[in-house]
Design an enzyme around this catalytic site. Sequence first.
Site, mmCIF file in Angstrom:
data_model
loop_
_atom_site.group_PDB
_atom_site.id
_atom_site.type_symbol
_atom_site.label_atom_id
_atom_site.label_comp_id
_atom_site.label_asym_id
_atom_site.label_seq_id
_atom_site.Cartn_x
_atom_site.Cartn_y
_atom_site.Cartn_z
ATOM 1 N N CYS A 67 22.409 -27.364 -36.266
ATOM 2 C CA CYS A 67 21.763 -28.098 -35.260
ATOM 3 C C CYS A 67 21.835 -29.489 -35.252
ATOM 4 C CB CYS A 67 20.391 -27.563 -35.148
ATOM 5 S SG CYS A 67 19.098 -28.302 -36.381
ATOM 6 N N GLU A 71 20.081 -25.159 -43.680
ATOM 7 C CA GLU A 71 20.706 -26.497 -44.447
ATOM 8 C C GLU A 71 19.568 -27.432 -44.924
ATOM 9 O OE1 GLU A 71 21.206 -25.174 -41.579
ATOM 10 O OE2 GLU A 71 23.101 -25.566 -40.617
HETATM 11 N N1 THU Z 1 19.281 -22.222 -37.847
HETATM 12 C C1 THU Z 1 19.545 -22.534 -39.182
HETATM 13 O O1 THU Z 1 18.895 -22.291 -40.172
HETATM 14 N N2 THU Z 1 20.718 -23.588 -39.074
HETATM 15 C C2 THU Z 1 21.538 -23.752 -38.158
HETATM 16 O O2 THU Z 1 22.541 -24.789 -38.579
HETATM 17 C C3 THU Z 1 21.195 -23.470 -36.901
HETATM 18 C C4 THU Z 1 19.950 -22.536 -36.601
HETATM 19 C C5 THU Z 1 18.055 -21.330 -37.557
HETATM 20 C C6 THU Z 1 16.864 -21.995 -37.294
HETATM 21 C C7 THU Z 1 16.104 -20.929 -36.592
HETATM 22 O O3 THU Z 1 15.460 -20.278 -37.728
HETATM 23 C C8 THU Z 1 17.432 -19.926 -36.174
HETATM 24 O O4 THU Z 1 18.569 -20.328 -36.826
HETATM 25 C C9 THU Z 1 17.438 -19.654 -34.802
HETATM 26 O O5 THU Z 1 17.718 -20.993 -34.153
#
Ligand code: THU
Length: 128
Positions: free
Chosen positions: A87, A56
């Site tokens: 997140c 995001e």
């Molecule tokens: N992650 C995202 O790219 N977006 C989200 O909404 C949740 C988590 C990524 C961060 C990390 O690279 C991996 O997912 C595991 O947490």
Amino acid sequence: MAEQEDIVILAQTALAHAYAPYSKFPVSAVIVTESGRRFVGVNVENSAYPLSRCAEQIAVGAMITAGERKIREVFILSTASEPAAPCGACRQILYEFADDETPVVCRNTAGKELRFKLGELLPAAFRL
Ligand code: THU
């Protein structure tokens, strides 16, 4: 809906480019702006883990770089069995350029979809 199908294809194409060697959890995000433009991001991890960036955040960066400021919809794709929602940090980052009503569509590669409004995901967002 044709527009949604296009967005799914964009997100799927990008998902294959996610750089997630540490978590092995690839994520892609498509932001649709008010003017209808689409910006795509994937997570980009780093061996110094805290430097990793969420999909995001990368999509928001591309949107801002292109001179766009207002998010109409957010679409997030992952391989998780339950479609991953953004997140906490990403909720706040998205909110900067969106509002309580902005749809956030979370989908997995099996086609399961969860739909939220950003205000449900981030009640009482911080705003100066
Ligand atoms: N992650 C995202 O790219 N977006 C989200 O909404 C949740 C988590 C990524 C961060 C990390 O690279 C991996 O997912 C595991 O947490």
